[in-house]
Motif scaffolding. Structure first.
Motif, PDB file in Angstrom:
ATOM      1  N   VAL A  30      -4.171   8.448   2.656  1.00  0.00           N
ATOM      2  CA  VAL A  30      -5.202   7.876   1.797  1.00  0.00           C
ATOM      3  C   VAL A  30      -6.565   7.930   2.485  1.00  0.00           C
ATOM      4  N   LEU A  31      -6.605   7.511   3.744  1.00  0.00           N
ATOM      5  CA  LEU A  31      -7.878   7.470   4.461  1.00  0.00           C
ATOM      6  C   LEU A  31      -8.443   8.870   4.676  1.00  0.00           C
ATOM      7  N   ASN A  32      -7.570   9.826   4.916  1.00  0.00           N
ATOM      8  CA  ASN A  32      -8.052  11.196   5.066  1.00  0.00           C
ATOM      9  C   ASN A  32      -8.556  11.765   3.739  1.00  0.00           C
ATOM     10  N   ALA A  33      -7.917  11.348   2.635  1.00  0.00           N
ATOM     11  CA  ALA A  33      -8.424  11.756   1.322  1.00  0.00           C
ATOM     12  C   ALA A  33      -9.811  11.176   1.089  1.00  0.00           C
ATOM     13  N   LEU A  34     -10.015   9.923   1.499  1.00  0.00           N
ATOM     14  CA  LEU A  34     -11.329   9.302   1.372  1.00  0.00           C
ATOM     15  C   LEU A  34     -12.351  10.042   2.220  1.00  0.00           C
ATOM     16  N   ARG A  35     -11.956  10.383   3.437  1.00  0.00           N
ATOM     17  CA  ARG A  35     -12.875  11.076   4.339  1.00  0.00           C
ATOM     18  C   ARG A  35     -13.325  12.416   3.760  1.00  0.00           C
ATOM     19  N   THR A  36     -12.392  13.162   3.189  1.00  0.00           N
ATOM     20  CA  THR A  36     -12.733  14.495   2.682  1.00  0.00           C
ATOM     21  C   THR A  36     -13.627  14.437   1.448  1.00  0.00           C
ATOM     22  N   HIS A  37     -13.659  13.293   0.755  1.00  0.00           N
ATOM     23  CA  HIS A  37     -14.476  13.171  -0.445  1.00  0.00           C
ATOM     24  C   HIS A  37     -15.824  12.508  -0.188  1.00  0.00           C
ATOM     25  N   LEU A  38     -16.070  12.092   1.043  1.00  0.00           N
ATOM     26  CA  LEU A  38     -17.335  11.445   1.364  1.00  0.00           C
ATOM     27  C   LEU A  38     -18.101  12.287   2.372  1.00  0.00           C
ATOM     28  N   GLY A  39     -19.397  12.402   2.176  1.00  0.00           N
ATOM     29  CA  GLY A  39     -20.215  13.136   3.128  1.00  0.00           C
ATOM     30  C   GLY A  39     -20.175  12.472   4.494  1.00  0.00           C
ATOM     31  N   ASN A  40     -20.289  13.268   5.546  1.00  0.00           N
ATOM     32  CA  ASN A  40     -20.138  12.747   6.904  1.00  0.00           C
ATOM     33  C   ASN A  40     -21.297  13.214   7.776  1.00  0.00           C
ATOM     34  N   SER A  41     -22.508  13.073   7.247  1.00  0.00           N
ATOM     35  CA  SER A  41     -23.663  13.612   7.965  1.00  0.00           C
ATOM     36  C   SER A  41     -23.927  12.897   9.278  1.00  0.00           C
ATOM     37  N   ASN A  42     -23.439  11.676   9.426  1.00  0.00           N
ATOM     38  CA  ASN A  42     -23.707  10.909  10.642  1.00  0.00           C
ATOM     39  C   ASN A  42     -22.473  10.785  11.535  1.00  0.00           C
ATOM     40  N   ASP A  43     -21.490  11.644  11.346  1.00  0.00           N
ATOM     41  CA  ASP A  43     -20.269  11.616  12.151  1.00  0.00           C
ATOM     42  C   ASP A  43     -19.583  10.253  12.115  1.00  0.00           C
ATOM     43  N   ASN A  65      -1.152  -7.554  12.189  1.00  0.00           N
ATOM     44  CA  ASN A  65      -0.168  -7.433  13.266  1.00  0.00           C
ATOM     45  C   ASN A  65       0.932  -6.442  12.944  1.00  0.00           C
ATOM     46  N   GLU A  66       1.139  -6.151  11.660  1.00  0.00           N
ATOM     47  CA  GLU A  66       2.164  -5.192  11.263  1.00  0.00           C
ATOM     48  C   GLU A  66       1.587  -3.779  11.142  1.00  0.00           C
ATOM     49  N   SER A  67       0.366  -3.599  11.631  1.00  0.00           N
ATOM     50  CA  SER A  67      -0.307  -2.297  11.637  1.00  0.00           C
ATOM     51  C   SER A  67      -0.550  -1.757  10.235  1.00  0.00           C
ATOM     52  N   SER A  68      -0.769  -2.664   9.283  1.00  0.00           N
ATOM     53  CA  SER A  68      -1.157  -2.260   7.938  1.00  0.00           C
ATOM     54  C   SER A  68      -2.659  -2.414   7.801  1.00  0.00           C
ATOM     55  N   VAL A  69      -3.304  -1.456   7.144  1.00  0.00           N
ATOM     56  CA  VAL A  69      -4.758  -1.476   7.002  1.00  0.00           C
ATOM     57  C   VAL A  69      -5.176  -2.616   6.083  1.00  0.00           C
ATOM     58  N   THR A  70      -6.023  -3.508   6.603  1.00  0.00           N
ATOM     59  CA  THR A  70      -6.504  -4.643   5.820  1.00  0.00           C
ATOM     60  C   THR A  70      -8.003  -4.587   5.567  1.00  0.00           C
ATOM     61  N   ARG A  71      -8.694  -3.698   6.277  1.00  0.00           N
ATOM     62  CA  ARG A  71     -10.153  -3.693   6.161  1.00  0.00           C
ATOM     63  C   ARG A  71     -10.697  -2.302   6.470  1.00  0.00           C
ATOM     64  N   GLY A  88      -5.924   2.954  -4.198  1.00  0.00           N
ATOM     65  CA  GLY A  88      -5.004   1.965  -4.747  1.00  0.00           C
ATOM     66  C   GLY A  88      -3.702   1.869  -4.001  1.00  0.00           C
ATOM     67  N   GLN A  89      -3.443   2.831  -3.103  1.00  0.00           N
ATOM     68  CA  GLN A  89      -2.203   2.796  -2.319  1.00  0.00           C
ATOM     69  C   GLN A  89      -2.325   1.942  -1.058  1.00  0.00           C
ATOM     70  N   LEU A  90      -3.525   1.499  -0.737  1.00  0.00           N
ATOM     71  CA  LEU A  90      -3.718   0.615   0.424  1.00  0.00           C
ATOM     72  C   LEU A  90      -3.402  -0.816   0.001  1.00  0.00           C
ATOM     73  N   THR A  91      -2.154  -1.077  -0.251  1.00  0.00           N
ATOM     74  CA  THR A  91      -1.734  -2.317  -0.910  1.00  0.00           C
ATOM     75  C   THR A  91      -1.949  -3.562  -0.067  1.00  0.00           C
ATOM     76  N   ASN A  92      -2.189  -3.404   1.239  1.00  0.00           N
ATOM     77  CA  ASN A  92      -2.427  -4.566   2.098  1.00  0.00           C
ATOM     78  C   ASN A  92      -3.912  -4.817   2.325  1.00  0.00           C
ATOM     79  N   LEU A  93      -4.755  -4.025   1.657  1.00  0.00           N
ATOM     80  CA  LEU A  93      -6.192  -4.144   1.858  1.00  0.00           C
ATOM     81  C   LEU A  93      -6.687  -5.490   1.340  1.00  0.00           C
ATOM     82  N   GLN A  94      -7.455  -6.189   2.198  1.00  0.00           N
ATOM     83  CA  GLN A  94      -8.029  -7.471   1.813  1.00  0.00           C
ATOM     84  C   GLN A  94      -9.544  -7.425   1.747  1.00  0.00           C
ATOM     85  N   TYR A  95     -10.154  -6.659   2.639  1.00  0.00           N
ATOM     86  CA  TYR A  95     -11.615  -6.591   2.705  1.00  0.00           C
ATOM     87  C   TYR A  95     -12.051  -5.158   2.453  1.00  0.00           C
ATOM     88  N   PHE A  96     -12.583  -4.923   1.269  1.00  0.00           N
ATOM     89  CA  PHE A  96     -13.133  -3.602   0.962  1.00  0.00           C
ATOM     90  C   PHE A  96     -14.633  -3.805   0.731  1.00  0.00           C
TER      91      PHE A  96
END
Length: 576
Positions: A30-43, A65-71, A88-96
């Motif tokens: 999911v995070l790599n999909a996000l990365r590929t769709h966003l410009g990365n001009s500032n590394d 603590n369970e190594s699930s992405v929350t933020r 929508g697959q980041l089901t443990n996300l609390q802070y977006f």
């Protein structure tokens, strides 16, 4: 050689583990999909490496603590492109709350409605288009919402969680109707509203307009984050308000990130008085009733005062944040000076490396022997050793993992640390003691000597070992001391001093924690007292064990130099 065979087996297991994680970690996808769709001009995504299958080590990512992405923190990063439905697959996300003030376009994915744990959603100050998905109204946990300053159209949903949000949340769009101010509830969970019954509609409308105007003047992201009594001091520490630290870091801009450790990201900041600070934003979520425990731990950490320990200047605690404020170390960390220096920076000379070794040892010895309760660092490495203006070692991040009660002989918790630095007994059992710090310190000494990383898969391509400790032992066995020493030194070192530091490193990284010296003894050895005797004693023990192993395994030959050799012996493989 049996040790080599064991090492190969361990790396095969690691490779299979990595392959499994790459294939099965949906959050990485999911995070790599996000990365590929966003410009990365500032590394911004320079640390988002698909080879590193643990996104919790990536910048701008926080896990539980369970190594699930929350933020996910990507605010004010000049990102362009569109949000991906895979979020929508980041089901443990609390802070977006971190995509505001970018130049994002396109619609808000309806799949965000699947984030049933989401508490904060801030997408303001972008160029998002389309309608507000009604699926978002089903997120009962949503506490803060800001979609203002976009190009959204259509109606604003008024049901579900959206009944709690004021017009300012949707301001400066092309929307049709603002949501009505909600009624207050007995639980007090509703946002600003009017008292139902007995209040004239006109008065309620005036009240809502006044409150909306007040909210517009007051940044929404500070509503639930301003601590009570921000001027309260804890001992010698100042309790900062979140507003102060936000201002100091330009709202925790990625441009101010100094680095990331196992406990959170560190930001460079400038306080109102002009002083530079390093602000560690702890990533672990606060638990109900944890305020007193946090304050107690902070107070205990602040009591560890030593010239070779990083002084804690203050802290900030809010319902959603825990931050620690330290003085800014102008020369960075040992790791950055060894491996991340610019071409204009001078490499660490040998005398400074010796000074760092002794200073770090003194700091750790103080934590172990002079703090009550004693403090176990649990992540000693080159990145945890900071350097002040005089390039003197200052141990940082101590006390964040676990304060060890003086009545206990060890602490059993989830394993924390960095691969390559973790002592074998800690990795296998989760039991940490001061001897786990000694092991990490020994590996840090090898980093100082070699300039190499404690764990580097690139060494395998050169027919070496990924683990620095095993790689160094291999070179010592083959009498290749010149290949062991950092090439940045350009031969400007003393052979005898290098060998002595290697001897200390090998004594500290023995397989058995009982055989490792205490940090106080390490200090004495670095000061010239007792190293020769301890080294000779260890050689004799190894020679006896060697003879025993040769009797049982006559085809195995071990290299053990005599006492006059300038090259230290190889440590026999396996626990002893």
């Amino acid at each position: 050689m049996m040790g080599r065979l064991i090492s190969i087996c361990l790396w095969l297991i690691l490779v299979f583990h990595l392959v499994f994680r790459i294939a099965g970690n949906a959050e990485v996808d999911v995070l790599n999909a996000l990365r590929t769709h966003l410009g990365n001009s500032n590394d911004v995504f320079q640390s988002w490496n698909i080879i590193d299958v643990n996104p919790c080590r990536w910048y701008h990512i926080t896990c539980d603590n369970e190594s699930s992405v929350t933020r996910v923190d990507l605010e004010n990063a000049n990102l362009s492109g569109q949000l991906v439905p895979q979020l929508g697959q980041l089901t443990n996300l609390q802070y977006f709350l971190d995509l505001y003030s970018n130049v994002l376009t396109g619609p808000i994915p309806t799949t965000l409605g699947k984030l049933t744990k989401l508490r904060f959603l801030r997408l303001n100050n972008n160029s998002l288009t389309g309608q507000i998905p009604t699926s978002l109204t089903a997120i009962d946990t949503l506490q803060v919402l800001d979609l203002s300053n976009n190009k959204l159209v259509g109606d604003i949903p008024v049901n579900g969680s959206f009944a709690n949000f004021q017009p300012i949340s949707f301001a400066n769009n092309r929307l049709n109707n603002p949501p009505p101010a909600p009624a207050s509830t007995s639980s007090g969970n509703s946002s600003i509203g009017f008292i139902a019954g007995g209040v004239a509609a006109g008065a309620a409308l005036v009240f809502a307009i006044v409150i909306a105007w007040w909210l517009k003047r007051k940044p929404l992201d500070n509503l639930s984050d301003v601590p009570a009594n921000p001027e309260v001091h804890l001992g010698q520490l100042k309790r900062f308000s979140l507003r102060e630290l936000q201002a100091a870091t330009n709202y925790f801009s990625y441009k101010n990130i100094l680095g990331r450790g196992g406990f959170g990201q560190v930001y460079k900041g400038r306080l109102a008085d002009g002083s530079l600070v390093a602000i560690k934003r702890l990533k672990e979520e606060r638990t109900q009733g944890g305020e007193l425990q946090f304050q107690t731990e902070v107070e205990l950490i602040s009591m560890a005062v030593h010239r070779n320990l990083l002084r804690l200047r203050g802290f900030c605690m809010t319902p959603t944040e825990r931050l620690l404020v330290y003085p800014f170390m102008v020369n960075g960390s040992v790791a950055s000076c060894l491996r991340e220096r610019s071409e204009s920076q001078t490499p660490l000379v040998w005398d400074i490396r010796k000074q760092i070794a002794l200073g770090a040892a003194r700091g750790l010895a103080y934590l172990h022997d002079h703090c009550d309760p004693k403090i176990i660092h649990r992540d000693v490495k080159a990145a945890s050793i900071l350097l002040n203006e005089e390039f003197e070692a200052v141990v940082g991040d101590f006390g964040l993992a676990k304060l060890m009660d003086y009545k206990d002989t060890h602490v059993t918790t989830a394993v924390r640390g960095t691969i390559g630095h973790i002592a074998p007994e800690y990795l296998s059992s989760g039991k940490s003691s001061e001897k786990t710090d000694v092991f990490g310190y020994g590996v840090m000494l090898l980093e100082l000597i070699t300039g190499q990383r404690a764990f580097d898969l690139a060494r395998i391509a050169d027919d070496g070992d990924a683990m620095l400790l095993d790689w160094a032992k291999g070179l010592l066995k083959d009498r290749k001391l010149e290949m062991l020493v950092d090439s940045d030194l350009n031969g400007k070192y003393t052979d005898v001093e290098v060998e002595q530091l290697i001897q200390v490193a090998l004594l500290c990284t023995q397989a058995s924690p009982m055989e490792r010296p205490k940090m106080a003894e390490v200090v004495r050895m670095l000061e010239g007292d007792g190293l020769a005797e301890r080294w000779e004693e260890w050689q004799k023990e190894d020679m006896v064990l060697q003879e025993s192993n040769q009797t049982r395994h006559p085809n195995v030959t071990w290299f053990i130099p005599d006492s006059s050799s300038r090259i230290p012996p190889d440590e026999l493989s396996g626990p002893r």
